[in-house]
Design a protein around this motif. Structure first.
Motif, PDB file in Angstrom:
ATOM      1  N   MET A   1       7.390  -3.878 -11.234  1.00 25.74           N
ATOM      2  CA  MET A   1       7.172  -5.167 -10.758  1.00 25.74           C
ATOM      3  C   MET A   1       6.906  -6.060 -11.761  1.00 25.74           C
ATOM      4  N   LYS A   2       7.543  -7.218 -11.794  1.00 22.04           N
ATOM      5  CA  LYS A   2       7.589  -8.241 -12.979  1.00 22.04           C
ATOM      6  C   LYS A   2       6.341  -9.014 -12.859  1.00 22.04           C
ATOM      7  N   LYS A   3       5.732  -9.470 -14.163  1.00 23.58           N
ATOM      8  CA  LYS A   3       4.506  -9.855 -14.478  1.00 23.58           C
ATOM      9  C   LYS A   3       4.391 -11.293 -13.649  1.00 23.58           C
ATOM     10  N   ASN A   4       5.464 -12.085 -13.325  1.00 25.67           N
ATOM     11  CA  ASN A   4       5.382 -13.491 -12.612  1.00 25.67           C
ATOM     12  C   ASN A   4       6.039 -12.967 -11.168  1.00 25.67           C
ATOM     13  N   ASP A   5       5.797 -11.930 -10.463  1.00 26.70           N
ATOM     14  CA  ASP A   5       6.401 -11.555  -9.265  1.00 26.70           C
ATOM     15  C   ASP A   5       5.189 -11.681  -7.930  1.00 26.70           C
ATOM     16  N   ILE A   6       5.855 -11.465  -6.889  1.00 23.39           N
ATOM     17  CA  ILE A   6       5.041 -11.471  -5.729  1.00 23.39           C
ATOM     18  C   ILE A   6       4.650  -9.930  -5.576  1.00 23.39           C
ATOM     19  N   GLU A   7       3.187  -9.783  -5.096  1.00 24.09           N
ATOM     20  CA  GLU A   7       2.484  -8.679  -4.696  1.00 24.09           C
ATOM     21  C   GLU A   7       2.253  -8.474  -3.241  1.00 24.09           C
ATOM     22  N   VAL A   8       2.666  -7.264  -2.618  1.00 30.60           N
ATOM     23  CA  VAL A   8       2.217  -6.928  -1.486  1.00 30.60           C
ATOM     24  C   VAL A   8       0.821  -6.502  -1.296  1.00 30.60           C
ATOM     25  N   VAL A   9      -0.172  -6.993  -1.019  1.00 28.53           N
ATOM     26  CA  VAL A   9      -1.748  -6.846  -1.070  1.00 28.53           C
ATOM     27  C   VAL A   9      -2.107  -5.646   0.072  1.00 28.53           C
ATOM     28  N   TRP A  10      -1.314  -5.714   1.138  1.00 26.71           N
ATOM     29  CA  TRP A  10      -1.405  -4.708   2.184  1.00 26.71           C
ATOM     30  C   TRP A  10      -0.352  -4.945   3.025  1.00 26.71           C
ATOM     31  N   ALA A  11      -0.278  -3.907   4.069  1.00 29.68           N
ATOM     32  CA  ALA A  11       0.827  -3.924   5.242  1.00 29.68           C
ATOM     33  C   ALA A  11       0.378  -2.904   6.108  1.00 29.68           C
ATOM     34  N   ILE A  12       0.655  -3.289   7.444  1.00 30.80           N
ATOM     35  CA  ILE A  12       0.005  -2.607   8.549  1.00 30.80           C
ATOM     36  C   ILE A  12       0.805  -2.576   9.708  1.00 30.80           C
ATOM     37  N   LEU A  13       1.121  -1.664  10.302  1.00 27.94           N
ATOM     38  CA  LEU A  13       1.969  -1.546  11.499  1.00 27.94           C
ATOM     39  C   LEU A  13       0.888  -1.626  12.889  1.00 27.94           C
ATOM     40  N   CYS A  14       1.051  -2.501  13.704  1.00 28.40           N
ATOM     41  CA  CYS A  14      -0.139  -2.564  14.813  1.00 28.40           C
ATOM     42  C   CYS A  14       0.753  -2.894  16.244  1.00 28.40           C
ATOM     43  N   GLY A  15      -0.171  -2.987  17.341  1.00 30.03           N
ATOM     44  CA  GLY A  15       0.376  -3.318  18.414  1.00 30.03           C
ATOM     45  C   GLY A  15       0.221  -4.732  18.818  1.00 30.03           C
ATOM     46  N   GLY A  16      -0.473  -5.516  18.174  1.00 29.57           N
ATOM     47  CA  GLY A  16      -0.760  -6.854  18.167  1.00 29.57           C
ATOM     48  C   GLY A  16      -1.840  -7.288  17.221  1.00 29.57           C
ATOM     49  N   SER A  17      -1.759  -8.744  17.031  1.00 30.82           N
ATOM     50  CA  SER A  17      -2.906  -9.434  16.186  1.00 30.82           C
ATOM     51  C   SER A  17      -2.762 -10.770  16.797  1.00 30.82           C
ATOM     52  N   SER A  18      -4.003 -11.246  16.356  1.00 31.41           N
ATOM     53  CA  SER A  18      -4.335 -12.724  16.639  1.00 31.41           C
ATOM     54  C   SER A  18      -5.055 -13.398  15.439  1.00 31.41           C
ATOM     55  N   VAL A  19      -4.785 -14.609  15.159  1.00 31.53           N
ATOM     56  CA  VAL A  19      -5.308 -15.454  14.105  1.00 31.53           C
ATOM     57  C   VAL A  19      -6.286 -16.458  14.692  1.00 31.53           C
ATOM     58  N   ASP A  20      -7.514 -16.433  14.310  1.00 32.41           N
ATOM     59  CA  ASP A  20      -8.392 -17.363  14.523  1.00 32.41           C
ATOM     60  C   ASP A  20      -8.126 -18.706  14.277  1.00 32.41           C
ATOM     61  N   SER A  21      -7.901 -19.887  14.943  1.00 35.45           N
ATOM     62  CA  SER A  21      -7.629 -21.089  14.389  1.00 35.45           C
ATOM     63  C   SER A  21      -8.597 -21.872  13.810  1.00 35.45           C
TER      64      SER A  21
END
Length: 143
Positions: A1-21
């Motif tokens: 990974m390059k110094k000035n590059d994007i990082e994947v902090v975490w990734a997960i596979l799930c059946g669904g999700s919701s975001v609190d507004s």
């Protein structure tokens, strides 16, 4: 990974999700690690076979400082089958707003392509890289 590059902090596979507004917090439901399929007529279909499976691949990304300007990254989500071949892929661009260091992506799908039983991998690739930034396993068992 390059110094000035994007990082994947975490990734997960799930059946669904919701975001609190109000808080922007995410709730993740039904984390998926494996699925067991039953043979319908005694045989396993050959080649890709779409099964109905509501799922989401949720990814938290972080970009390097400075964050004062909007920034976009070219990314691709690849689904790799047990044989190592890419079963499916989709461009998944990451667009960071000015002042935002983190970005959460939710890739939603209503079906899953099964080629053979075994371990599949959801991978995140960035442009110009020869290894994935993230690789999340998902096992398909056929009985």
């Amino acid at each position: 990974m390059k110094k000035n590059d994007i990082e994947v902090v975490w990734a997960i596979l799930c059946g669904g999700s919701s975001v609190d507004s109000e808080t922007n917090n995410i709730s993740i439901y039904k984390v998926l690690e494996q699925i067991t399929l039953t043979k319908g007529n005694g045989s396993v279909p050959t080649g890709p076979h779409l099964i109905p499976l509501q799922h989401e691949y949720v990814i938290l990304l972080q970009r390097p400082d400075p964050v004062g300007k909007p920034k976009s990254y070219a990314m691709t989500m690849k689904l790799r089958g047990p044989d190592g071949e890419v079963v499916n892929e989709a461009p998944t661009p990451a667009h960071f707003e000015s002042g935002k260091k983190r970005l959460r992506l939710r890739i939603q799908n209503a079906s899953f392509p099964v080629t053979v039983p075994g371990e599949y991998r959801f991978e995140i690739w960035t442009e110009g890289e020869d290894t994935p930034r993230s690789s999340t396993p998902f096992v398909v068992i056929v009985k």
